[in-house]
Each structure stands twice: as structure tokens, then as C-alpha cells.
Write a protein that holds these residues in place. Structure first.
Motif, PDB file in Angstrom:
ATOM      1  N   TYR A   6     -29.030  -6.963 -44.321  1.00 24.75           N
ATOM      2  CA  TYR A   6     -29.040  -5.548 -43.998  1.00 24.75           C
ATOM      3  C   TYR A   6     -28.722  -4.769 -45.262  1.00 24.75           C
ATOM      4  O   TYR A   6     -28.332  -5.339 -46.288  1.00 24.75           O
ATOM      5  CB  TYR A   6     -27.992  -5.238 -42.911  1.00 24.75           C
ATOM      6  CG  TYR A   6     -26.575  -5.659 -43.267  1.00 24.75           C
ATOM      7  CD1 TYR A   6     -25.733  -4.798 -44.009  1.00 24.75           C
ATOM      8  CD2 TYR A   6     -26.080  -6.887 -42.881  1.00 24.75           C
ATOM      9  CE1 TYR A   6     -24.462  -5.195 -44.345  1.00 24.75           C
ATOM     10  CE2 TYR A   6     -24.818  -7.285 -43.221  1.00 24.75           C
ATOM     11  CZ  TYR A   6     -23.987  -6.437 -43.959  1.00 24.75           C
ATOM     12  OH  TYR A   6     -22.725  -6.814 -44.301  1.00 24.75           O
ATOM     13  N   SER A   8     -26.422   2.771 -46.339  1.00 26.02           N
ATOM     14  CA  SER A   8     -26.952   4.072 -46.763  1.00 26.02           C
ATOM     15  C   SER A   8     -26.619   4.367 -48.222  1.00 26.02           C
ATOM     16  O   SER A   8     -27.453   4.900 -48.983  1.00 26.02           O
ATOM     17  CB  SER A   8     -26.398   5.177 -45.854  1.00 26.02           C
ATOM     18  OG  SER A   8     -26.740   4.929 -44.523  1.00 26.02           O
ATOM     19  N   PRO A  67     -30.594   0.515 -36.657  1.00 24.99           N
ATOM     20  CA  PRO A  67     -29.311  -0.145 -36.956  1.00 24.99           C
ATOM     21  C   PRO A  67     -29.464  -1.669 -36.912  1.00 24.99           C
ATOM     22  O   PRO A  67     -30.178  -2.209 -36.069  1.00 24.99           O
ATOM     23  CB  PRO A  67     -28.380   0.371 -35.865  1.00 24.99           C
ATOM     24  CG  PRO A  67     -29.014   1.626 -35.383  1.00 24.99           C
ATOM     25  CD  PRO A  67     -30.474   1.439 -35.513  1.00 24.99           C
ATOM     26  N   TYR A  68     -28.784  -2.329 -37.831  1.00 25.13           N
ATOM     27  CA  TYR A  68     -28.845  -3.792 -37.867  1.00 25.13           C
ATOM     28  C   TYR A  68     -27.873  -4.346 -36.821  1.00 25.13           C
ATOM     29  O   TYR A  68     -26.715  -3.953 -36.759  1.00 25.13           O
ATOM     30  CB  TYR A  68     -28.471  -4.291 -39.273  1.00 25.13           C
ATOM     31  CG  TYR A  68     -28.459  -5.809 -39.385  1.00 25.13           C
ATOM     32  CD1 TYR A  68     -29.678  -6.503 -39.404  1.00 25.13           C
ATOM     33  CD2 TYR A  68     -27.273  -6.528 -39.434  1.00 25.13           C
ATOM     34  CE1 TYR A  68     -29.680  -7.884 -39.497  1.00 25.13           C
ATOM     35  CE2 TYR A  68     -27.279  -7.904 -39.525  1.00 25.13           C
ATOM     36  CZ  TYR A  68     -28.490  -8.590 -39.545  1.00 25.13           C
ATOM     37  OH  TYR A  68     -28.493  -9.957 -39.615  1.00 25.13           O
ATOM     38  N   LYS A  69     -28.378  -5.288 -35.963  1.00 27.13           N
ATOM     39  CA  LYS A  69     -27.566  -5.842 -34.871  1.00 27.13           C
ATOM     40  C   LYS A  69     -27.396  -7.342 -35.001  1.00 27.13           C
ATOM     41  O   LYS A  69     -27.062  -8.029 -34.040  1.00 27.13           O
ATOM     42  CB  LYS A  69     -28.231  -5.525 -33.520  1.00 27.13           C
ATOM     43  CG  LYS A  69     -28.351  -4.030 -33.247  1.00 27.13           C
ATOM     44  CD  LYS A  69     -28.997  -3.774 -31.926  1.00 27.13           C
ATOM     45  CE  LYS A  69     -29.129  -2.285 -31.660  1.00 27.13           C
ATOM     46  NZ  LYS A  69     -29.774  -2.003 -30.356  1.00 27.13           N
ATOM     47  N   GLY A 125     -22.713   1.050 -39.947  1.00 24.73           N
ATOM     48  CA  GLY A 125     -23.658   1.730 -40.819  1.00 24.73           C
ATOM     49  C   GLY A 125     -24.733   0.834 -41.392  1.00 24.73           C
ATOM     50  O   GLY A 125     -25.567   1.287 -42.187  1.00 24.73           O
ATOM     51  N   LEU A 176     -28.172  -1.101 -41.839  1.00 23.68           N
ATOM     52  CA  LEU A 176     -29.533  -0.747 -41.446  1.00 23.68           C
ATOM     53  C   LEU A 176     -30.443  -1.963 -41.563  1.00 23.68           C
ATOM     54  O   LEU A 176     -30.280  -2.804 -42.462  1.00 23.68           O
ATOM     55  CB  LEU A 176     -30.068   0.390 -42.325  1.00 23.68           C
ATOM     56  CG  LEU A 176     -29.271   1.700 -42.285  1.00 23.68           C
ATOM     57  CD1 LEU A 176     -29.837   2.708 -43.286  1.00 23.68           C
ATOM     58  CD2 LEU A 176     -29.285   2.278 -40.863  1.00 23.68           C
TER      59      LEU A 176
END
Length: 929
Positions: free
Chosen positions: A879, A882, A903-905, A912, A914
């Protein structure tokens, strides 16, 4: 008869002592209310016997567990000595004592269903209550015997007999029948009327009735209170066993009866054993009054026999008097021989006699048989009861009745014989009268309407065919008239015979016969006159028919000629050339030359109609003007002939106008052909030139683009020729000109060619510009483009600018692209085909082919390359943050990525984080081809 038996030690319960419904009902004991009620009732019953031994129980399921008081209870109620009990306090000592008690019960012939010593020792209340109920049945209720019934049924029957004379008492069971208390009071009053004033009791006050019965039974009869009046009243169905147990206690005086408090409040179905026990006590108490009841029964039996005998005597006297009176009234009617000398009168007497035999006599036969049966039955009963024989009053003996009956039957036979002989005599005379009537009826039916028919002038309204039919019909009537001559003679002969035999209604016969003969003479005269009139009318109608037939034969073809001529003169002809209209004008001239002959035929046909009209008017023949052979009339022909003469000059005018129109159309055809033969070849030459440039066969891409622009300017400059041709075509359409033998071109094909030329120029200009853009952006040389174009054109045999899938595969192989012939090769080809033909049109255009070959030949960015670049910026993390994007990318591009990245899960995600992988994949779609 009710008998009381002493306790017996060898009673076999399986031979009638207890019916199946009297066995211990285990399911019924599952009711908690019944269980509580039986517990208190059975405890009181046991104490009424144990008090004789100076002891008592308080809790029935606890105090019998060691077996000692159970053995003592059995010794008290049986009067026998049981084996010596074990005095130990261990469990096996208790089981041994209970087994001794159970063995003693079994020795008395009692079946203990599912009751074991262990259940009693363990304090099983249901088993304990079942065992006590078995003991009550064996030692308190079993000895009640009424007419070989079971104990329960015998006790119930005893209650019914004792309470039968009492109002509002109907004992049918040991639960609901005792709810109002009147049954208990009736039992006491039946044997001890001094204790209760029954007539003061009311069915509407059950609580007072129950309290009165229980108080008197306890005070004067030593029967303890085992039932609660309130519970009996408030329970829908009192327990049967509790009542039976309470009744059985009559024989036993006991102390502590007030301990029985059977609180049955809110019980759905109280136990019936308490009521049965209580009723059995009444039975034992009052059984001493049996002797007086037996004596009373004997007196009633004697009086009943005497009353029945007197009833039979009275019935015999009544039946005998009634039967003899009926015979006396019937004899005069049977002996009468009066009749009205007519068959109907005698038949009426016979029907009355049959009704008498069918309806009136059978009940009297039954009455006579019943009278004799009653007499014999009476004599037999008198003889069996030692009474003297019965002697009826004078004149009513059985022999007197038999003699009267015999006289009746003799009169019946004599009356029937007279009726039959009289009927035979009258039937012979009636048959002759019926024969006359039948023949007269037949003749009058035949003659009905004949005079009116012969006098009718119906033939004057007929046509010739109908008149001939009437004439044939008249000939048939004449034959029928001759055949009926014999019937008229037979009618006269029968009438003469009836007169000679003095028939009672001969006057009416003579009048009818004379009327028939007079009518016959009139029919003969009218028949001859009608035949003459028919012959005259036939001659006139035949003349008119010949004229009608001639008119029909000549008018039909002339009418058809008129119809055809009118259709031809008004026919909407369609011609396209001057030659065709000139042929129609020549044919019309030939038709006008035949009109003089048609006029002569018309006048001849009209002359036939005038002859018919004069004949019809002379003889006044209705409907004579109607022609049966045709529906055509002279007015129809005249009207059509006038129309034809009026249409001929109109046709001349129409044909001349059409000739002028066709001459003008010929001029328009030549003008359109001259112009279209110039425009058509020019469009074809321009189309071939543009197509050659689009195939890439002439110079560089810039040269091709320049040439296409030049052709585009030339096309626009040539447009006025198209517009001039459109004006000529509009005039052709307005003149309804559909064919032009002077040219192969049509305005539609020229329009399509013009539009295709414009489209081809625009498409080729766009393709060349795209190829230049592709070449410049991908770095492809002009030689590579020429090679791609040459390969594509080689397989585009029809020069359509597109390849079919198989042609595309061959093209790929020709430029060195490896496609296997196995299943994997087909999968690879389908993957490539999906790229170059994403809409599945079935064709591959050169633009798509060039784009594919460009991507295969040059280095392009892919989703994997973008993902690898993002991974470098993220420091090999799955991931990116920002801050990392803002640090490495320009501000606008960094914000673009931040706004669009999801969003990274995944694992180890931080706030935060991504997902740059899904973002990169979305940039290039689902696949990177």
C-alpha cells in the motif's frame, strides 16, 4: 333381583368380576386433580378399617412404604391372618413385607397390572393409589351382584331401581348423576323415609341436597363424609372411583371420617371412584328392604296379568262389533243389480268393486285375523294363569263372525259374475258403435277442408310450374275421392245395423250418417268444376312462360355485353409509352363500329316485354310480369344501354388526354438519361481513385492525405450537377415515370454513390491522419506501415477494408506471428481477436489491425509496470500513503491519485493506507492486452 354375597376367597376376577373398564385406568391417574382427590378419599377409606386395629395413616404414599400397615389393612378387611412381617428397617425388609401383601391380594384372584413392591416402597403415588383401588374393588365392591352383572354395573342398576320412582332423579353413572345430591337423598328416603323429607328438596339447590344426604348418612347410617359438596357442584365431571369408594364404606363404621376433604376445586374431571364407593355404601345399607320389594313386585305381576287379559277382552268385543257392522253395511251394495244399460256404467260399477277389493276389504281381512289371534292369545293366557275361559257376548262368537264373513264372500262372487256377464253383452253393442264412430271420424278427418280447397281460386295466383303441380295434385285427389266411396257405403251399412238392434243412441248415429252422405254429393260437383278452371288457366300461363323464356335467353348475353362494355369504357388503364396509348385508341374506334347492331338487338328484346305486359293486363294475371327465368328487367337493360351511349364520347376525351401526357413523359426520360449518363461514370471514377489511395498504394502518408484533400475539393465543386439532376428527377416523379430505357442509372443509385463517395473520402482522410499519429507517437517507420498495409491488403481480396477471423489469422501468420494449431493456440487467437474486435462484429478493420501490430512492435506502458513504479514509491509495501504520493508526484497528480485510490484492506494495513494495485489495474481495464 339383587343379592348380597359374602366375601369369597376363590373369586376369579377374570371370569366376570371386573370388566376391562373397571381395571385400574393408569392414564386417568395421570390427572393431578384426580390424583389429589383419590389420595384423600382412599386415605379416609383405609382409616375407616385401620381404626379397628387402633391405628391410622396420614400420608398414603409414605405410611404403606414399609408394608406393615398394608398387611394390617388386609388382615382387618379380610378377617384372615397374613404371614409374619419382617421388622427390619432395611429396604429389602420393606420390599419383602409389600410382596407378602401383594401375594395375598393375588391369591384372591386379583390381577395387579404393572404394580410391583419396589414402586410401593419408593413411594410411587400413582402405583399406591392403583393398588388401593384394586383392594377396594375386591373387598368392598365385588360382593355386589345384580342379575349376573359386574360389580359396577350391578351397583349402578341397584341405584337406578331404587331411585326410579323419584322425580328429577336419573342415575346413569357414578359421576354426573350424583352432582345435584337428589340421588343420595332418594336412596336414603327409599329405605328410611323418616330421615329425609324428599318432597321439600329442589334440584335447583344442589349444595343443600348434598349436605343433607352427607349429614344424615354420617349421623344415622355411620357413613363418613368422604366427598365435598362444593367440589361435586363445581366439577364438570366428578370422579367415579371416589364416589364408588364412598358408597362401599356403608358397611364399615370408621372414625376420623372428617379427614376426608376432597378438595376438587378447579378439577377438569374428578375421580369417579369416590362416588362409586359412596353409592356402594347405600346399596349395602338398604339391601335389607329387599323382601318388601319382592312382595310388592309379586302383587304387581299378578295385577298386570289380569289387566292385560281385560284389555284383550275389551279389544275383542270392539273389533268384533266393528267387523260385523261393516259386513252389514256392505251386503246391500253387493246384492244390487241396477245399471244404466251402458258399458261405461257397468265399467264404473266394476271399478268400484275393484277398489273395494283393493282398498276396503284388505284392512278388514287383517282385522278378522287380528280378532282371531287376540281371541286365541286371550284363551291361552287365561289357561296359563288358572283363569276361566272367556265367553264373548251373544252374536259375537268366533263362529258368528265366520258365518257372516262366509255370506259376504258369497255375495262378492255373485256380484262379480253379474258384472262380467253384463259387460260382455254391452261390449258387443259398444264395439259396433265404436266401429261406426271410428269410420265416421276417419272420413270426416279426410273431408275436413276439402270443400274449401275445391272452391279456392288459389290457382289464379300461381305461376306455370305451380299450376301444373296443382293440376297433378287435383288428379291425385280425384283418385282418392273414388277410393273413399267404399268407406261411405260402409258407414251407411253400420248405421242401418245399429238402428235394427235398437242402439240406445241411434238418433245421433242417423244424423251423423245423413250429414256424411250430403257432403259426399257436394264434393263430387266441386271436383269437376275445379278441373275445368285449371285447364283454362294453364293455357294462358304457358303463353306467358314462352315469352319470359325467350326474353331470358336473349337478355342475359346482351346484359353481359353491356356490363363488359361499361367496365371497358370506365376502366382505369395504365400505360407507359406512346405506343401503348395509341393501341387503346385504335381498339376504341373498332368498338364504336359495332354499336348499330347492338341497338337493333336492344329494340327486339324490349318488344318481348311489351307482349307479356299486354297479355297480363288482358287476363288480369297476378304476378304475370315476374320472369321466373331471370332477374333482369327491361328497365335494367334500358338504363345500362343509356349509360353505354353516354360513356363512349367520354372515353374518346380520356384517351386523347393520355396520349398528350405520354408524349411529354418521353421528353423527360431523354433529359434525365442524358444527364445521368454523365454523372454516374464520374462518381465511379472518383470512387476508384479514392479507394486506391485508401489501400496505401500511392506514396507516403502525407502524399495520400494531400491527394484525398484534393479529391474532396473536386467533389464539392461537382455538386451543382447533382442538384440539376435532382430537379429533372422531381419532374419525372411528378409525371409518374417509373422506367427509363435510355439509361441504367436511377436517382437513388446516384444518391447512394454520391454519399458513399463523400463517406469514403472522409473515412480515408481520418484513417491516414490516425496512421500518421500512430506512426509519430509509437516511432514506427514508413517501411513498417507499408509492410502492415501490404500484408492486410494481400488478404483483403475483396478490397472491403476489413478481414474475417480466418483471414486475420492467416495475416498474423504471414507476418511472423506464432499461433499454434492446438487448443492453446486457439485460446491465444481468441484473446487477440477480443482485442481487435471488442464488439464481436465478426470483422477486423485496418485501424484495429494497425493498433494491435503497433502495440506488439513497440514498448508500451502496462498495468504491471505502473504497479511496479508505485511499489518503488511505497518502499515495497503493498500500500502507499498520502504523504508519499504528495512527496514523489506533482501536486495535481498526487491529489488525483488520492481521490481515486480505494482504502487498502489487506494484512498489516495502517490508517490512511491506499490500494495502488487496484487503482493501476483500473487504469488499463481488466486485462493488459
Amino acid at each position: 333381583m339383587i343379592t348380597m354375597n359374602s366375601h369369597s376367597n376363590d373369586i376369579d376376577y377374570s371370569n366376570g368380576y371386573m370388566e376391562p373398564e373397571e381395571e385400574w385406568e393408569r392414564e386417568g391417574l395421570l390427572d393431578p386433580a384426580w390424583e389429589k382427590q383419590q389420595k384423600k378419599t382412599f386415605t379416609a377409606w383405609c382409616n375407616s378399617h385401620l381404626r379397628k386395629a387402633g391405628t391410622a395413616i396420614e400420608n398414603i404414599e409414605e405410611d404403606f412404604r414399609n408394608g406393615l400397615k398394608l398387611m394390617l389393612l388386609l388382615e382387618v378387611i379380610s378377617g384372615e391372618t397374613l404371614p409374619k412381617p419382617d421388622r427390619g428397617k432395611m429396604r429389602f425388609h420393606k420390599i419383602a413385607n409389600v410382596n407378602k401383601a401383594l401375594d395375598f391380594i393375588a391369591s384372591k384372584g386379583v390381577k395387579l397390572v404393572s404394580i410391583g413392591a419396589e414402586e410401593i416402597v419408593d413411594g410411587n403415588l400413582k402405583m399406591t393409589l392403583g393398588m388401593i383401588w384394586t383392594i377396594i374393588l375386591r373387598f368392598a365392591i365385588q360382593d355386589i351382584s345384580v342379575e349376573e352383572m359386574t360389580a359396577k354395573e350391578g351397583l349402578l342398576l341397584w341405584c337406578q331401581r331404587k331411585t326410579a320412582p323419584y322425580k328429577n332423579v336419573n342415575v346413569q353413572n357414578f359421576h354426573l348423576s350424583f352432582k345435584d345430591g337428589l340421588a343420595f337423598c332418594a336412596l336414603i328416603h327409599r329405605h328410611r323415609p323418616d330421615l329425609i323429607d324428599y318432597h321439600k328438596l329442589s334440584k335447583d339447590n344442589p349444595l343443600q341436597n348434598l349436605n343433607t344426604a352427607f349429614d344424615v348418612a354420617e349421623k344415622y347410617l355411620d357413613i363418613p363424609r368422604m366427598l365435598d359438596p362444593e367440589d361435586l357442584i363445581n366439577t364438570p365431571k366428578p370422579d367415579e372411583r371416589a364416589i364408588m369408594t364412598y358408597v362401599s364404606c356403608y358397611y364399615h363404621a370408621f372414625q376420623g371420617a372428617q379427614q376426608v376433604k376432597t378438595h376438587m376445586t378447579n378439577t377438569a374431571m374428578p375421580d369417579e371412584r369416590a362416588i362409586m364407593t359412596y353409592v356402594s355404601s347405600y346399596y349395602h345399607c338398604f339391601s335389607g328392604a329387599q323382601k318388601a320389594e319382592t312382595a310388592a313386585n309379586r302383587i304387581c305381576k299378578v295385577l298386570k296379568v289380569n289387566q292385560e287379559n281385560e284389555r284383550l277382552m275389551e279389544e275383542y268385543e270392539r273389533l268384533a262389533s266393528d267387523l260385523l257392522e261393516w259386513i252389514r253395511r256392505t251386503l246391500p251394495w253387493l246384492q244390487s243389480r241396477q245399471a244404466d244399460n251402458s258399458l261405461s256404467g257397468v265399467q264404473k260399477r266394476l271399478e268400484e268393486y275393484r277398489t273395494y277389493r283393493r282398498k276396503h276389504k284388505p284392512p278388514r281381512v287383517e282385522q278378522k285375523a287380528k280378532l282371531e289371534t287376540n281371541f286365541n292369545t286371550l284363551q291361552t293366557k287365561l289357561r296359563l294363569s288358572n283363569r276361566p275361559a272367556y265367553m264373548p257376548t251373544e252374536g259375537k262368537m268366533v263362529s258368528d263372525i265366520a258365518n257372516a264373513w262366509k255370506g259376504l264372500e258369497q255375495s262378492e262372487k255373485s256380484f262379480e259374475d253379474w258384472l262380467l256377464s253384463e259387460m260382455m253383452r254391452l261390449e258387443r253393442l259398444e264395439h259396433l258403435a265404436q266401429k261406426f264412430k271410428a269410420k265416421a271420424d276417419t272420413h270426416e278427418d279426410w273431408t275436413r277442408g276439402k270443400e274449401e280447397m275445391l272452391q279456392s281460386s288459389d290457382f289464379r295466383q300461381c305461376k306455370l310450374n305451380d299450376l301444373k303441380a296443382l293440376k297433378k295434385k287435383h288428379e291425385a285427389f280425384e283418385s282418392d275421392l273414388a277410393a273413399h266411396q267404399d268407406r261411405v257405403e260402409q258407414i251407411a251399412a253400420i248405421a242401418h245395423e245399429l238402428n235394427s238392434l235398437e242402439y240406445h243412441d241411434s238418433t245421433s248415429v242417423n244424423i251423423r250418417c245423413q250429414r256424411i252422405c250430403d257432403q259426399w254429393d257436394r264434393l263430387g260437383s266441386l271436383t269437376q268444376k275445379r278441373r275445368t278452371d285449371l285447364d283454362d288457366a294453364e293455357k294462358i300461363l304457358e303463353k306467358i312462360d314462352i315469352l319470359h323464356l325467350e326474353f331470358a335467353k336473349r337478355a342475359a348475353p346482351f346484359n353481359n355485353w353491356l356490363d363488359g362494355t361499361r367496365e371497358d369504357l370506365v376502366d382505369m388503364f395504365i400505360v407507359h409509352t406512346v405506343e401503348e396509348i395509341q393501341g387503346l385508341i385504335d381498339a376504341h374506334g373498332q368498338f364504336k363500329a359495332t354499336l348499330s347492331d347492338a341497338d337493333k338487338e336492344y329494340n327486339s328484346i324490349i318488344g318481348l316485354v311489351k307482349d307479356v305486359e299486354s297479355t297480363v293486363q288482358k287476363y288480369q294475371i297476378p304476378g304475370g310480369l315476374q320472369n321466373p327465368y331471370t332477374t333482369l328487367t327491361s328497365s335494367d337493360l334500358s338504363k345500362k344501354w343509356s349509360e353505354v351511349k353516354h360513356l363512349v364520347p367520354q372515353r374518346d376525351t380520356t384517351l386523347q388526354a393520355e396520349l398528350r401526357k405520354q408524349q411529354n413523359n418521353e421528353m423527360l426520360r431523354r433529359q434525365f438519361a442524358e444527364k445521368s449518363n454523365q454523372v454516374g461514370p464520374w462518381i465511379e471514377r472518383q470512387m476508384d481513385a479514392v479507394t486506391a489511395i485508401g489501400m496505401g498504394l500511392q506514396g507516403s502518408l502525407e502524399d495520400q492525405l494531400h491527394q484525398l484533400k484534393q479529391y474532396e475539393q473536386n467533389v464539392f465543386a461537382y455538386k451543382p450537377h447533382i442538384e440539376e439532376l435532382e430537379k429533372i428527377h422531381q419532374a419525372v416523379q411528378e409525371g409518374m415515370i417509373f422506367e427509363n430505357r435510355y439509361t441504367q442509372y436511377t436517382m437513388e443509385t446516384l444518391r447512394v454513390g454520391w454519399e458513399q463517395l463523400l463517406t469514403s473520402i472522409n473515412r480515408n482522410v481520418n484513417e491516414v491522419e490516425n496512421q500518421i499519429l500512430t506512426r509519430d507517437s509509437k516511432g514506427i517507420t514508413q517501411e513498417q506501415l507499408n509492410e502492415f498495409r501490404a500484408s492486410f491488403n494481400h488478404f483483403d481480396k475483396n478490397r472491403t477494408g476489413r478481414l474475417a477471423p480466418e483471414e486475420f489469422k492467416s495475416c498474423l501468420v504471414s507476418i511472423g506471428y506464432s499461433i499454434g494449431k492446438d487448443r492453446q493456440g486457439e485460446i491465444d487467437f481468441q484473446r487477440i481477436l477480443a482485442v481487435v474486435d471488442p464488439n464481436s462484429t465478426g470483422y477486423v478493420h485496418f485501424d484495429a489491425f494497425l493498433d494491435f501490430m503497433t502495440r506488439e512492435s513497440t514498448d508500451t506502458d502496462t498495468a504491471e509496470q505502473v504497479i511496479d513504479s508505485f511499489r518503488i514509491l511505497a518502499g515495497d509495501k503493498p500500500y502507499i500513503l498520502s504523504d508519499e504520493l504528495r512527496r514523489e508526484l506533482p501536486p495535481d497528480q498526487a491529489e488525483y491519485c488520492i481521490q481515486r485510490m480505494a482504502p487498502y484492506k489487506g494484512v498489516n494495513a495502517v490508517p490512511g493506507a491506499l490500494d495502488y494495485m487496484s487503482f493501476s489495474t483500473a487504469l488499463y481495464g481488466e486485462s493488459d492486452l
